[in-house]
Design a protein around this motif. Structure first.
Motif, PDB file in Angstrom:
ATOM      1  N   ILE A  43     -25.215  -2.559   7.892  1.00 22.32           N
ATOM      2  CA  ILE A  43     -23.924  -2.997   7.405  1.00 22.32           C
ATOM      3  C   ILE A  43     -24.033  -4.456   6.990  1.00 22.32           C
ATOM      4  O   ILE A  43     -24.782  -5.229   7.597  1.00 22.32           O
ATOM      5  N   GLN A  44     -23.326  -4.828   5.944  1.00 18.51           N
ATOM      6  CA  GLN A  44     -23.435  -6.200   5.430  1.00 18.51           C
ATOM      7  C   GLN A  44     -22.735  -7.190   6.349  1.00 18.51           C
ATOM      8  O   GLN A  44     -21.715  -6.865   6.967  1.00 18.51           O
ATOM      9  N   PRO A  45     -23.261  -8.413   6.441  1.00 18.76           N
ATOM     10  CA  PRO A  45     -22.664  -9.423   7.318  1.00 18.76           C
ATOM     11  C   PRO A  45     -21.508 -10.153   6.657  1.00 18.76           C
ATOM     12  O   PRO A  45     -21.654 -11.286   6.182  1.00 18.76           O
ATOM     13  N   THR A  46     -20.367  -9.517   6.636  1.00 16.06           N
ATOM     14  CA  THR A  46     -19.175 -10.157   6.088  1.00 16.06           C
ATOM     15  C   THR A  46     -18.375 -10.828   7.199  1.00 16.06           C
ATOM     16  O   THR A  46     -17.209 -11.162   7.005  1.00 16.06           O
ATOM     17  N   GLY A  47     -18.990 -11.003   8.355  1.00 17.52           N
ATOM     18  CA  GLY A  47     -18.299 -11.614   9.478  1.00 17.52           C
ATOM     19  C   GLY A  47     -17.725 -10.549  10.386  1.00 17.52           C
ATOM     20  O   GLY A  47     -18.287  -9.468  10.544  1.00 17.52           O
ATOM     21  N   LYS A  48     -16.595 -10.841  10.991  1.00 17.31           N
ATOM     22  CA  LYS A  48     -15.945  -9.878  11.870  1.00 17.31           C
ATOM     23  C   LYS A  48     -15.589  -8.622  11.070  1.00 17.31           C
ATOM     24  O   LYS A  48     -15.248  -8.696   9.886  1.00 17.31           O
ATOM     25  N   PHE A  49     -15.658  -7.463  11.703  1.00 16.91           N
ATOM     26  CA  PHE A  49     -15.458  -6.202  10.998  1.00 16.91           C
ATOM     27  C   PHE A  49     -13.974  -5.880  10.850  1.00 16.91           C
ATOM     28  O   PHE A  49     -13.150  -6.201  11.708  1.00 16.91           O
ATOM     29  N   HIS A  50     -13.647  -5.221   9.746  1.00 17.09           N
ATOM     30  CA  HIS A  50     -12.293  -4.702   9.601  1.00 17.09           C
ATOM     31  C   HIS A  50     -12.272  -3.222   9.960  1.00 17.09           C
ATOM     32  O   HIS A  50     -13.313  -2.618  10.269  1.00 17.09           O
ATOM     33  N   LEU A  51     -11.099  -2.634   9.952  1.00 11.60           N
ATOM     34  CA  LEU A  51     -10.934  -1.256  10.410  1.00 11.60           C
ATOM     35  C   LEU A  51     -11.776  -0.278   9.608  1.00 11.60           C
ATOM     36  O   LEU A  51     -12.292   0.707  10.146  1.00 11.60           O
ATOM     37  N   GLY A  52     -11.941  -0.539   8.306  1.00 18.82           N
ATOM     38  CA  GLY A  52     -12.763   0.343   7.476  1.00 18.82           C
ATOM     39  C   GLY A  52     -14.215   0.327   7.897  1.00 18.82           C
ATOM     40  O   GLY A  52     -14.882   1.372   7.905  1.00 18.82           O
ATOM     41  N   ASN A  53     -14.754  -0.856   8.244  1.00 19.95           N
ATOM     42  CA  ASN A  53     -16.127  -0.948   8.750  1.00 19.95           C
ATOM     43  C   ASN A  53     -16.290  -0.135  10.021  1.00 19.95           C
ATOM     44  O   ASN A  53     -17.284   0.573  10.223  1.00 19.95           O
ATOM     45  N   TYR A  54     -15.305  -0.247  10.892  1.00 19.45           N
ATOM     46  CA  TYR A  54     -15.354   0.412  12.198  1.00 19.45           C
ATOM     47  C   TYR A  54     -15.301   1.929  12.057  1.00 19.45           C
ATOM     48  O   TYR A  54     -16.167   2.649  12.582  1.00 19.45           O
ATOM     49  N   LEU A  55     -14.300   2.445  11.337  1.00 15.37           N
ATOM     50  CA  LEU A  55     -14.148   3.893  11.216  1.00 15.37           C
ATOM     51  C   LEU A  55     -15.198   4.507  10.299  1.00 15.37           C
ATOM     52  O   LEU A  55     -15.611   5.647  10.500  1.00 15.37           O
ATOM     53  N   GLY A  56     -15.624   3.743   9.293  1.00 19.12           N
ATOM     54  CA  GLY A  56     -16.558   4.287   8.322  1.00 19.12           C
ATOM     55  C   GLY A  56     -18.011   4.161   8.691  1.00 19.12           C
ATOM     56  O   GLY A  56     -18.864   4.826   8.103  1.00 19.12           O
ATOM     57  N   ALA A  57     -18.334   3.299   9.670  1.00 16.87           N
ATOM     58  CA  ALA A  57     -19.751   3.062   9.984  1.00 16.87           C
ATOM     59  C   ALA A  57     -20.024   2.985  11.474  1.00 16.87           C
ATOM     60  O   ALA A  57     -20.624   3.886  12.051  1.00 16.87           O
ATOM     61  N   THR A  58     -19.559   1.916  12.113  1.00 14.42           N
ATOM     62  CA  THR A  58     -20.084   1.618  13.450  1.00 14.42           C
ATOM     63  C   THR A  58     -19.634   2.596  14.526  1.00 14.42           C
ATOM     64  O   THR A  58     -20.318   2.741  15.532  1.00 14.42           O
ATOM     65  N   ARG A  59     -18.496   3.264  14.343  1.00 12.04           N
ATOM     66  CA  ARG A  59     -18.092   4.194  15.405  1.00 12.04           C
ATOM     67  C   ARG A  59     -19.015   5.405  15.487  1.00 12.04           C
ATOM     68  O   ARG A  59     -19.310   5.895  16.576  1.00 12.04           O
ATOM     69  N   ILE A  60     -19.506   5.871  14.343  1.00 10.66           N
ATOM     70  CA  ILE A  60     -20.451   6.988  14.401  1.00 10.66           C
ATOM     71  C   ILE A  60     -21.784   6.528  14.977  1.00 10.66           C
ATOM     72  O   ILE A  60     -22.500   7.293  15.612  1.00 10.66           O
ATOM     73  N   TRP A  61     -22.125   5.232  14.798  1.00 11.73           N
ATOM     74  CA  TRP A  61     -23.316   4.697  15.458  1.00 11.73           C
ATOM     75  C   TRP A  61     -23.152   4.783  16.974  1.00 11.73           C
ATOM     76  O   TRP A  61     -24.090   5.146  17.695  1.00 11.73           O
ATOM     77  N   LYS A  62     -21.956   4.449  17.447  1.00 10.53           N
ATOM     78  CA  LYS A  62     -21.666   4.547  18.884  1.00 10.53           C
ATOM     79  C   LYS A  62     -21.829   5.982  19.362  1.00 10.53           C
ATOM     80  O   LYS A  62     -22.425   6.240  20.414  1.00 10.53           O
ATOM     81  N   ASP A  63     -21.310   6.941  18.589  1.00 15.87           N
ATOM     82  CA  ASP A  63     -21.448   8.349  18.952  1.00 15.87           C
ATOM     83  C   ASP A  63     -22.917   8.741  19.079  1.00 15.87           C
ATOM     84  O   ASP A  63     -23.311   9.461  20.001  1.00 15.87           O
ATOM     85  N   MET A  64     -23.724   8.275  18.139  1.00 18.14           N
ATOM     86  CA  MET A  64     -25.140   8.616  18.146  1.00 18.14           C
ATOM     87  C   MET A  64     -25.846   8.019  19.361  1.00 18.14           C
ATOM     88  O   MET A  64     -26.748   8.643  19.927  1.00 18.14           O
TER      89      MET A  64
END
Length: 377
Positions: A43-64
């Motif tokens: 994921i690109q370093p745009t600073g703190k994540f917004h809701l789209g970053n969280y739901l679209g990327a990092t939450r599935i990383w957590k699941d994995m």
């Protein structure tokens, strides 16, 4: 798994198909991915994540991470080499964005003991393979990519020759670096948003060309993992994606927003004039549909299930209060964890270094084998 969390159109949460694209459900099963899967995403370093970053990327990383099997490998990085395709003239700000991205990844629940979390730039093998793979990358395929045109504000390939002349090579060719990122780890599965699907197709094209030229099966053909959560749009302008660069920051929800700020932003979210019935209509009710999409993503429910849950709301005040409560509860833990982590620089450094070391063990071996295949040994 509770069946009411599944999308009725997707069936089982993640089917292991022979095609190059897998549609994931709202939740993963422990047996949804092969026992020896290699999963890679950045994921690109745009600073703190917004809701789209969280739901679209990092939450599935957590699941994995939570479902990881002993022989699976998980690599999650901050794509800080990709970031400079759009100029970053302030080094201190860029450094802070990179740190906040690491803190946001960890705050989202990614377990560094089960995965490698690192900076892309800390491993020169990414750039090395990028150059090698440039020579397997069709110029026509790169020219058809939409991302560089969008970032350069080019609507059609031939609509503005001056704009095209000013596009830097990095922006034009960064899908090749993305392919190098993936193939460097011999990744078998790559979770991405729908807008990145063309880049995964290019990755498969490059891998196939390499394998065919050297009569080898060295590179696996990676599968695209697409989650059912649609893209999250700006709260104040649902014609565009939620973005940190949006000049109207009221339209952007961040992981570390306070409950009071979340409430303020949702109250000011664009809706429409039909307040006695809440339903999803992306074309005619984009604002309401965006809020429904947010609920769907957070609750891991289909749009139809959310519509049923909210059918009793007869005014926007009650509906928005409902949306606000859901968001505040979902982001409570990530917000508190981010605030903790961003003030623990030594811990962040240790996670980054540990992730770099684990990733380097893999990529140093793989780049040596690639160089040998190509005759560089």
């Amino acid at each position: 798994m509770n069946s009411n969390l599944r999308s009725p159109h997707l069936g089982r949460s993640l089917r292991y198909l022979s095609s190059s694209i897998q549609n994931t459900g709202f939740r993963l099963h422990a047996d949804d991915l092969p026992a020896e899967a290699i999963i890679f995403s950045m994921i690109q370093p745009t600073g703190k994540f917004h809701l789209g970053n969280y739901l679209g990327a990092t939450r599935i990383w957590k699941d994995m991470c939570s479902l990881k099997k002993a022989d699976q490998q998980l690599f999650f990085g901050v794509a800080d080499l990709h970031a400079i395709t759009v100029p970053k003239p302030n080094p201190k700000e860029f450094y802070r964005y990179r740190r906040e991205a690491i803190a946001s990844i960890l705050a989202s629940g990614i377990d560094p003991s089960k995965s490698s979390v690192f900076y892309q730039s800390s491993l020169p093998e990414h750039s090395q393979l990028y150059w090698l793979l440039c020579n397997f990358s069709p110029l026509g395929s790169l020219n058809r990519m939409a991302q560089w045109k969008s970032k350069a504000n080019i609507q059609e390939v031939l609509d503005d020759q001056e704009k095209i002349a000013n596009v830097n090579l990095g922006l034009f060719a960064y899908p090749v670096l993305q392919a190098a990122d993936i193939l460097l780890y011999k990744a078998t599965h790559v979770p991405v948003g729908d807008d990145q699907s063309p880049h995964l197709e290019l990755t498969r094209t490059i891998a196939t060309r390499f394998n065919k030229m050297y009569k080898t099966k060295y590179f696996p053909i990676p599968k695209t993992l697409l989650a059912p959560t649609q893209k999250i749009l700006s709260l104040t302008n649902p014609a565009k994606k939620m973005s940190k660069s949006d000049p109207d920051q009221i339209g952007v929800l961040y992981l570390n927003d306070s409950p009071e700020l979340i409430s303020k932003k949702i109250k000011r979210a664009i809706t429409d004039f039909t307040s006695d019935h809440m339903y999803y209509d992306e074309e005619n009710r984009p604002g309401v549909s965006n809020l429904i999409t947010i609920i769907s993503g957070i609750q891991r429910k289909s749009i139809q299930e959310v519509e049923k849950d909210i059918e009793h709301f007869k005014n926007f005040k009650d509906f928005k209060n409902y949306v606000t409560e859901i968001i505040i509860e979902e982001l409570k833990e990530p917000r508190l964890e981010f605030e903790k982590l961003i003030n623990e620089p030594q811990y962040l450094d240790s996670v980054i270094e540990e992730g770099r070391v684990k990733a380097h063990e893999v990529v140093s071996k793989n780049i040596s084998e690639i160089m040998e295949i190509m005759g560089y040994s």
